[in-house]
Write an enzyme that holds these catalytic residues in place. Sequence first.
Site, PDB file in Angstrom:
ATOM      1  N   ARG A 100      18.029   4.571  77.884  1.00 11.79           N
ATOM      2  CA  ARG A 100      18.227   6.033  77.938  1.00 11.79           C
ATOM      3  C   ARG A 100      17.566   6.767  76.774  1.00 11.79           C
ATOM      4  NH1 ARG A 100      18.419   4.921  81.928  1.00 11.79           N
ATOM      5  NH2 ARG A 100      20.144   4.098  83.111  1.00 11.79           N
TER       6      ARG A 100
ATOM      7  N   LYS B 170      12.179   7.021  78.386  1.00 15.36           N
ATOM      8  CA  LYS B 170      10.921   6.311  78.639  1.00 15.36           C
ATOM      9  C   LYS B 170      10.325   6.621  80.010  1.00 15.36           C
ATOM     10  CE  LYS B 170      12.888   2.351  78.275  1.00 15.36           C
ATOM     11  NZ  LYS B 170      14.305   2.766  78.122  1.00 15.36           N
TER      12      LYS B 170
ATOM     13  N   HIS C  71      16.036   8.118  90.047  1.00 18.21           N
ATOM     14  CA  HIS C  71      14.650   8.129  89.598  1.00 18.21           C
ATOM     15  C   HIS C  71      13.728   8.654  90.704  1.00 18.21           C
ATOM     16  CE1 HIS C  71      14.433   5.404  85.810  1.00 18.21           C
ATOM     17  NE2 HIS C  71      15.554   6.088  85.834  1.00 18.21           N
ATOM     18  N   ARG C  72      13.974   8.189  91.944  1.00 11.43           N
ATOM     19  CA  ARG C  72      13.111   8.567  93.052  1.00 11.43           C
ATOM     20  C   ARG C  72      13.194  10.072  93.312  1.00 11.43           C
ATOM     21  NH1 ARG C  72      11.173   5.430  97.601  1.00 11.43           N
ATOM     22  NH2 ARG C  72      12.524   3.709  96.994  1.00 11.43           N
TER      23      ARG C  72
ATOM     24  N   ARG D 187      11.254  12.048  90.704  1.00 11.00           N
ATOM     25  CA  ARG D 187       9.790  12.012  90.797  1.00 11.00           C
ATOM     26  C   ARG D 187       9.251  12.975  91.841  1.00 11.00           C
ATOM     27  NH1 ARG D 187      10.717   6.610  90.286  1.00 11.00           N
ATOM     28  NH2 ARG D 187      10.504   6.189  92.491  1.00 11.00           N
TER      29      ARG D 187
ATOM     30  N   ASP E 232       7.670   0.441  86.155  1.00 12.00           N
ATOM     31  CA  ASP E 232       8.994   0.684  85.559  1.00 12.00           C
ATOM     32  C   ASP E 232       9.997  -0.314  86.170  1.00 12.00           C
ATOM     33  OD1 ASP E 232      11.250   1.723  84.407  1.00 12.00           O
ATOM     34  OD2 ASP E 232      11.007   3.736  85.220  1.00 12.00           O
TER      35      ASP E 232
END
Lengths: 174, 174, 174
Positions: C11, C14, C49-50, C53, C83
């Site tokens: 966390r 990155k 995350h998806r 993006r 990642d």
Amino acid sequence: MAIVLITGGARSGKSRYAEERARRTGARLLYVATAEAGDDEMARRIDEHRKRRGEQWITVEEPVEIGRRLLEQRGKIDAAVVDCVTLWISNLLLRNGDAEREIEALADTLTRLDYDTFFVTNEVGAGIVPDNALARRFRDLVGWTNQRLAQVADEVVLMIAGLAMNVKKGGACD
Amino acid sequence: MAIVLITGGARSGKSRYAEERARRTGARLLYVATAEAGDDEMARRIDEHRKRRGEQWITVEEPVEIGRRLLEQRGKIDAAVVDCVTLWISNLLLRNGDAEREIEALADTLTRLDYDTFFVTNEVGAGIVPDNALARRFRDLVGWTNQRLAQVADEVVLMIAGLAMNVKKGGACD
Amino acid sequence: MAIVLITGGARSGKSRYAEERARRTGARLLYVATAEAGDDEMARRIDEHRKRRGEQWITVEEPVEIGRRLLEQRGKIDAAVVDCVTLWISNLLLRNGDAEREIEALADTLTRLDYDTFFVTNEVGAGIVPDNALARRFRDLVGWTNQRLAQVADEVVLMIAGLAMNVKKGGACD
């Protein structure tokens, strides 16, 4: 007569960097190994390190009396690598030594040497607080030792992925 | 009215650095201690810190309501040290508070203060992934909090072996 | 055709940083996710995350064959984010693969790509030495992989509280 402290996480290239820096100072090189080959894993690591260094080095295995070993080399060598401070602390704790006094004595000794010294230490305090009290005591002592050595050091370097970041002396722009 | 975030591993000199920086701002100093003296080890640490600071400081023990404590000091002090963010997160989790909302509220509060604030936090995410879910939740929250505070901070500093590396503002060459 | 290695604790921002850097290179973007949605916690993270993006990205879930996936995109994309390296190492270990050989093969592959690659990895070695041998093996491998990737990288960045510190290329004063 520079004192250099090299810190970083596990497998960040600290030992290799210390050896390279020492090699640049001259041909008479001392390696003070604080590790004791207590199990196969450690014996293998010690052996790997020794092979990598080659025969240019005198290797001394010394779990506790680092200061004395360094003092007796005055006038005889160009540089020494001490690898590593963290295991030395661990050895002091296992022997119930007065760690704080030993750390202070080492810091004093360093200022009386006539060759360059490269100390390898570890960052051990950037994870979750350990469950057991001994691990916390170890972690505290390593932190204090790193601070004390950094005070007397001419240069402090943080290793990240095998690369050196300057922490003390000249800053990151050297 | 600078906001300064000071991060680093255990025993890397964060509290000492925060206190020194605060002292340079003036004479009216506040220390917000988030630690609760739950056991002897912690009580001893709190006491050590208090002795080191001396009588120039007003010390407030506040495990949760940091923002409120800081707001009520507007117009009264030159600087405040909050030590530490990590224990604050831990206290929020233990009380089943809405940690994300509290973190957001704190970040907002900081921009409304009329004195310098020095936040001590920890790097807790650079070890092996913890076994248990609560430790992972704690680790995530600390990481997010550090990021959020770093966004509003004028300066972010990483402590290594008692030395400050600039992460935000001016870079490492100041 | 830059190779960029982005390391840091859990966390520390990155992934977000890697995505932002990739977006600046062009519109044809590949995301190589090494995570496998083995439990709810991980499934939730992958999903977060998806969503972040957005639809500009092609996402490939690939636990092991990163090099092959990257090679087959030559001539087709502007940049790729991998990642993360740490989960890839973990996946290799779980499959009893020859991790050292795979790491070396990946390092070689990277030099043959015609687009920018951004590798997200972790600092996992700055806590207390883990109790169990597998965790130590993992920690060692991650450290070695980070060093190997840093060697071929044009740029290495350490993330602290969401902020990037330059470790390789230009230094901290760029």
